[in-house]
Design an enzyme around this catalytic site. Structure first.
Site, PDB file in Angstrom:
ATOM      1  CB  SER A 124      -0.855  -0.014   1.271  1.00  0.00           C
ATOM      2  OG  SER A 124      -1.465   1.242   1.473  1.00  0.00           O
ATOM      3  CE1 TYR A 148      -3.762  -2.631   5.589  1.00  0.00           C
ATOM      4  CE2 TYR A 148      -3.259  -0.328   5.131  1.00  0.00           C
ATOM      5  CZ  TYR A 148      -3.567  -1.598   4.689  1.00  0.00           C
ATOM      6  OH  TYR A 148      -3.668  -1.841   3.336  1.00  0.00           O
ATOM      7  CE  LYS A 152      -1.467  -4.291   3.270  1.00  0.00           C
ATOM      8  NZ  LYS A 152      -1.853  -5.619   2.777  1.00  0.00           N
TER       9      LYS A 152
HETATM   10  P1  NAD Z   1     -11.106  -6.611   1.298  1.00  0.00           P
HETATM   11  O1  NAD Z   1     -11.297  -6.579   2.783  1.00  0.00           O
HETATM   12  O2  NAD Z   1     -12.285  -6.384   0.436  1.00  0.00           O
HETATM   13  O3  NAD Z   1     -10.426  -7.993   0.870  1.00  0.00           O
HETATM   14  C1  NAD Z   1      -9.569  -8.715   1.733  1.00  0.00           C
HETATM   15  C2  NAD Z   1     -10.116 -10.133   1.821  1.00  0.00           C
HETATM   16  O4  NAD Z   1      -9.277 -10.908   2.668  1.00  0.00           O
HETATM   17  C3  NAD Z   1     -11.523 -10.194   2.424  1.00  0.00           C
HETATM   18  O5  NAD Z   1     -12.364 -10.905   1.540  1.00  0.00           O
HETATM   19  C4  NAD Z   1     -11.336 -10.932   3.749  1.00  0.00           C
HETATM   20  O6  NAD Z   1     -12.472 -11.720   4.065  1.00  0.00           O
HETATM   21  C5  NAD Z   1     -10.088 -11.756   3.461  1.00  0.00           C
HETATM   22  N1  NAD Z   1      -9.284 -12.123   4.641  1.00  0.00           N
HETATM   23  C6  NAD Z   1      -8.820 -11.313   5.620  1.00  0.00           C
HETATM   24  N2  NAD Z   1      -8.093 -12.042   6.499  1.00  0.00           N
HETATM   25  C7  NAD Z   1      -8.093 -13.317   6.052  1.00  0.00           C
HETATM   26  C8  NAD Z   1      -7.519 -14.531   6.548  1.00  0.00           C
HETATM   27  N3  NAD Z   1      -6.812 -14.568   7.662  1.00  0.00           N
HETATM   28  N4  NAD Z   1      -7.741 -15.670   5.844  1.00  0.00           N
HETATM   29  C9  NAD Z   1      -8.458 -15.656   4.699  1.00  0.00           C
HETATM   30  N5  NAD Z   1      -9.025 -14.543   4.197  1.00  0.00           N
HETATM   31  C10 NAD Z   1      -8.841 -13.388   4.868  1.00  0.00           C
HETATM   32  O7  NAD Z   1      -9.944  -5.561   0.964  1.00  0.00           O
HETATM   33  P2  NAD Z   1      -9.434  -5.026  -0.441  1.00  0.00           P
HETATM   34  O8  NAD Z   1      -9.738  -3.580  -0.500  1.00  0.00           O
HETATM   35  O9  NAD Z   1      -9.859  -5.915  -1.538  1.00  0.00           O
HETATM   36  O10 NAD Z   1      -7.859  -5.127  -0.197  1.00  0.00           O
HETATM   37  C11 NAD Z   1      -7.109  -6.252  -0.643  1.00  0.00           C
HETATM   38  C12 NAD Z   1      -5.670  -6.075  -0.208  1.00  0.00           C
HETATM   39  O11 NAD Z   1      -5.168  -4.853  -0.744  1.00  0.00           O
HETATM   40  C13 NAD Z   1      -5.487  -5.978   1.309  1.00  0.00           C
HETATM   41  O12 NAD Z   1      -4.298  -6.665   1.655  1.00  0.00           O
HETATM   42  C14 NAD Z   1      -5.333  -4.499   1.545  1.00  0.00           C
HETATM   43  O13 NAD Z   1      -4.556  -4.237   2.693  1.00  0.00           O
HETATM   44  C15 NAD Z   1      -4.621  -4.050   0.293  1.00  0.00           C
HETATM   45  N6  NAD Z   1      -4.836  -2.648  -0.039  1.00  0.00           N
HETATM   46  C16 NAD Z   1      -6.110  -2.153  -0.137  1.00  0.00           C
HETATM   47  C17 NAD Z   1      -6.313  -0.808  -0.420  1.00  0.00           C
HETATM   48  C18 NAD Z   1      -7.697  -0.227  -0.483  1.00  0.00           C
HETATM   49  O14 NAD Z   1      -7.833   0.982  -0.335  1.00  0.00           O
HETATM   50  N7  NAD Z   1      -8.739  -1.011  -0.720  1.00  0.00           N
HETATM   51  C19 NAD Z   1      -5.209   0.024  -0.632  1.00  0.00           C
HETATM   52  C20 NAD Z   1      -3.936  -0.506  -0.549  1.00  0.00           C
HETATM   53  C21 NAD Z   1      -3.750  -1.858  -0.249  1.00  0.00           C
HETATM   54  C1  WQD Z   2      -9.232  10.078   0.939  1.00  0.00           C
HETATM   55  C2  WQD Z   2      -9.356  11.574   1.207  1.00  0.00           C
HETATM   56  C3  WQD Z   2      -9.534  12.133   3.533  1.00  0.00           C
HETATM   57  C4  WQD Z   2     -13.433  10.140   4.098  1.00  0.00           C
HETATM   58  C5  WQD Z   2      -6.793   4.980   3.017  1.00  0.00           C
HETATM   59  C6  WQD Z   2      -5.753   4.275   3.832  1.00  0.00           C
HETATM   60  C7  WQD Z   2      -4.666   3.760   2.940  1.00  0.00           C
HETATM   61  C8  WQD Z   2      -5.213   2.931   1.782  1.00  0.00           C
HETATM   62  C9  WQD Z   2      -6.333   3.622   1.076  1.00  0.00           C
HETATM   63  C10 WQD Z   2      -5.112   0.621   2.363  1.00  0.00           C
HETATM   64  C11 WQD Z   2      -8.524  12.058   2.392  1.00  0.00           C
HETATM   65  C12 WQD Z   2     -10.807  12.489   2.822  1.00  0.00           C
HETATM   66  C13 WQD Z   2     -12.234  10.635   3.604  1.00  0.00           C
HETATM   67  C14 WQD Z   2     -14.471  11.053   4.443  1.00  0.00           C
HETATM   68  C15 WQD Z   2     -13.052  12.873   3.751  1.00  0.00           C
HETATM   69  N1  WQD Z   2      -5.761   1.686   2.235  1.00  0.00           N
HETATM   70  N2  WQD Z   2     -12.056  11.974   3.423  1.00  0.00           N
HETATM   71  N3  WQD Z   2     -14.233  12.374   4.258  1.00  0.00           N
HETATM   72  O1  WQD Z   2      -6.918   8.031   3.769  1.00  0.00           O
HETATM   73  O2  WQD Z   2      -6.009   8.332   1.419  1.00  0.00           O
HETATM   74  O3  WQD Z   2      -6.185   6.083   2.368  1.00  0.00           O
HETATM   75  O4  WQD Z   2      -7.305   4.082   2.030  1.00  0.00           O
HETATM   76  O5  WQD Z   2      -3.942   0.448   2.224  1.00  0.00           O
HETATM   77  O6  WQD Z   2      -3.824   3.014   3.758  1.00  0.00           O
HETATM   78  O7  WQD Z   2      -5.219   5.178   4.780  1.00  0.00           O
HETATM   79  O8  WQD Z   2      -8.239   7.234   1.735  1.00  0.00           O
HETATM   80  O9  WQD Z   2     -10.592   7.353   1.059  1.00  0.00           O
HETATM   81  O10 WQD Z   2     -10.026   7.371   3.529  1.00  0.00           O
HETATM   82  O11 WQD Z   2      -9.485   9.356   2.140  1.00  0.00           O
HETATM   83  O12 WQD Z   2     -12.902  14.090   3.613  1.00  0.00           O
HETATM   84  O13 WQD Z   2     -15.550  10.665   4.924  1.00  0.00           O
HETATM   85  O14 WQD Z   2     -10.718  11.856   1.550  1.00  0.00           O
HETATM   86  O15 WQD Z   2      -9.224  13.108   4.494  1.00  0.00           O
HETATM   87  O16 WQD Z   2      -8.064  13.356   2.072  1.00  0.00           O
HETATM   88  P1  WQD Z   2      -6.795   7.538   2.392  1.00  0.00           P
HETATM   89  P2  WQD Z   2      -9.675   7.759   2.139  1.00  0.00           P
END
Ligand code: NAD
Ligand code: WQD
Length: 337
Positions: A124, A148, A152
């Site tokens: 991430s 979190y 990562k």
């Molecule tokens: P998500 O929660 O929709 O998907 C993650 C999945 O993993 C879920 O279906 C959950 O049930 C499963 N899971 C969690 N722990 C588990 C375990 N111990 N065993 C088996 N399954 C398990 O999240 P997402 O948004 O699809 O994110 C996927 C990956 O990408 C995550 O690792 C997340 O940290 C990373 N990521 C997400 C974002 C984002 O903003 N969505 C940004 C950067 C990185």
């Molecule tokens: C985006 C912008 C907020 C909600 C997060 C995690 C990051 C990654 C992606 C997993 C920011 C603003 C938000 C609201 C708002 N996930 N905001 N009102 O914070 O960039 O990233 O998700 O890895 O680790 O931190 O994403 O969508 O929460 O926020 O004003 O109700 O929107 O301040 O500027 P963020 P976000």
């Protein structure tokens, strides 16, 4: 030969499974459904006209993971499974370290024991903390500001150490920026439990009438309109990034930013969401959210050059696809009340 997708029932995983199936690959999903619904995989089957093998298991249980490798021939793994809510990770750090670290170490161990060496891992942009350089290259300093993000960074380091221990490993660490949007069919998308933490799902729930108004977390940042700027990336582009990563796995371990290189502010998101949905999006400026940064923006050059991949779906498409999903599925994958 199949590709194992951990967390494949989740948001990014389900879109990636669609892309894999459409590419003709066979897929085994393992997910404990702790943050997802099996209905997402039913929709994936409907969309692609192909089957996907589903194993409901918690991969912090090594024996469950071994059983998957013993009953299927796995050629490579995409590892999405993990807990991802920043605030929750501050409140429950041990749960985050336990789940994210143990599952990843189990996976690496099970892969090596079953002669499988090809891995793509979901990292991430959160690993960059508050960046000093914009746009952010992969070489920028890292530093997490919450448990979190720590998980990562730690998993990235574990992957590097493991890759250095045996030349057969090929590991791609993908640092996603802000994934949004949905499949263009509107049949799969992001389905958060409870009030969304992230901006775009919150805006969509306001647009569809499930919530009253969006809180804009601060308008005094050093950005063009004072609200936070992020590099939003369409989840379909992100899914295709995983296919590109599989096609161009490095020797050893390497890291890639997956982003567009373009920034959008909170007010840009609200305005574009209003335009594409035709709905008013009531909003009010509130205090900053603790831990937030002003701007996050990827330098995606390395992925463009080495993975031959580019995210080219723009903000309007991201938000119109998110809206189609929200409008067709106002309660996500749950049946209406
Ligand atoms: P998500 O929660 O929709 O998907 C993650 C999945 O993993 C879920 O279906 C959950 O049930 C499963 N899971 C969690 N722990 C588990 C375990 N111990 N065993 C088996 N399954 C398990 O999240 P997402 O948004 O699809 O994110 C996927 C990956 O990408 C995550 O690792 C997340 O940290 C990373 N990521 C997400 C974002 C984002 O903003 N969505 C940004 C950067 C990185
Ligand atoms: C985006 C912008 C907020 C909600 C997060 C995690 C990051 C990654 C992606 C997993 C920011 C603003 C938000 C609201 C708002 N996930 N905001 N009102 O914070 O960039 O990233 O998700 O890895 O680790 O931190 O994403 O969508 O929460 O926020 O004003 O109700 O929107 O301040 O500027 P963020 P976000």
């Amino acid at each position: 030969m199949s590709i194992l997708v951990t967390g494949g029932a989740g948001y990014i995983g389900s879109h990636t499974v669609v892309a894999l199936l459409e590419r003709g690959r066979d897929v085994v999903v393992v997910d404990d459904l702790s943050n997802s619904s099996e209905e997402s995989l039913n929709r994936v089957r409907e969309l692609t006209g192909r089957d996907v093998t589903f194993v409901k298991a918690d991969i912090t249980d090594r024996s469950a993971l071994d059983a998957v490798f013993e009953s299927h021939t796995i050629e490579s793994v995409i590892h999405f499974a993990g807990l991802k809510a920043v605030g929750e990770s501050v409140a429950e750090p041990l749960r985050y370290y336990q789940n994210n670290l143990v599952s990843s170490m189990n996976l690496l161990g099970a892969m090596a024991d079953h002669d499988c060496w090809d891995l793509v891992f979901s990292s991430s942009a959160t690993v960059y903390g508050d960046p000093e350089i914009l746009p952010i290259p992969e070489t920028a300093p890292t530093g997490a500001t919450n448990p979190y993000g720590q998980t990562k960074l730690m998993i990235e380091d574990i992957c590097r150490d493991v890759a250095a221990s045996d030349p057969r490993w090929r590991i791609s660490l993908l640092r996603y920026f802000n994934p949004v949007g949905a499949h263009p069919s509107g049949n799969i998308g992001e389905d958060p439990n409870g009030p969304p933490n992230n901006l775009v799902p919150y805006v969509m729930q306001v647009a569809v009438g499930r919530r009253d108004k969006v809180s804009v977390f601060g308008d005094d940042y050093d950005t063009a309109d004072g609200t936070g700027v992020r590099d939003y990336i369409h989840v379909v582009d992100l899914a295709l990034g995983h296919l590109a990563a599989l096609d161009h796995l490095p020797k050893g371990c390497d890291v890639y930013n997956l982003g567009t290189g373009n920034g959008a502010s909170v007010l840009d998101i609200i305005e574009t969401a209003r335009d594409v949905s035709g709905q008013e999006i009531p909003h009010e400026i509130t205090d900053r959210r603790p831990g937030d940064i002003a701007t996050s923006l990827a330098d995606p050059t390395k992925a463009q050059t080495e993975l031959e991949w580019r995210a080219d779906r723009g903000l309007e498409l991201m938000l119109s696809d998110a809206w189609r999903w929200q409008e067709k599925n106002p309660n996500g994958f749950n049946e209406p009340d």
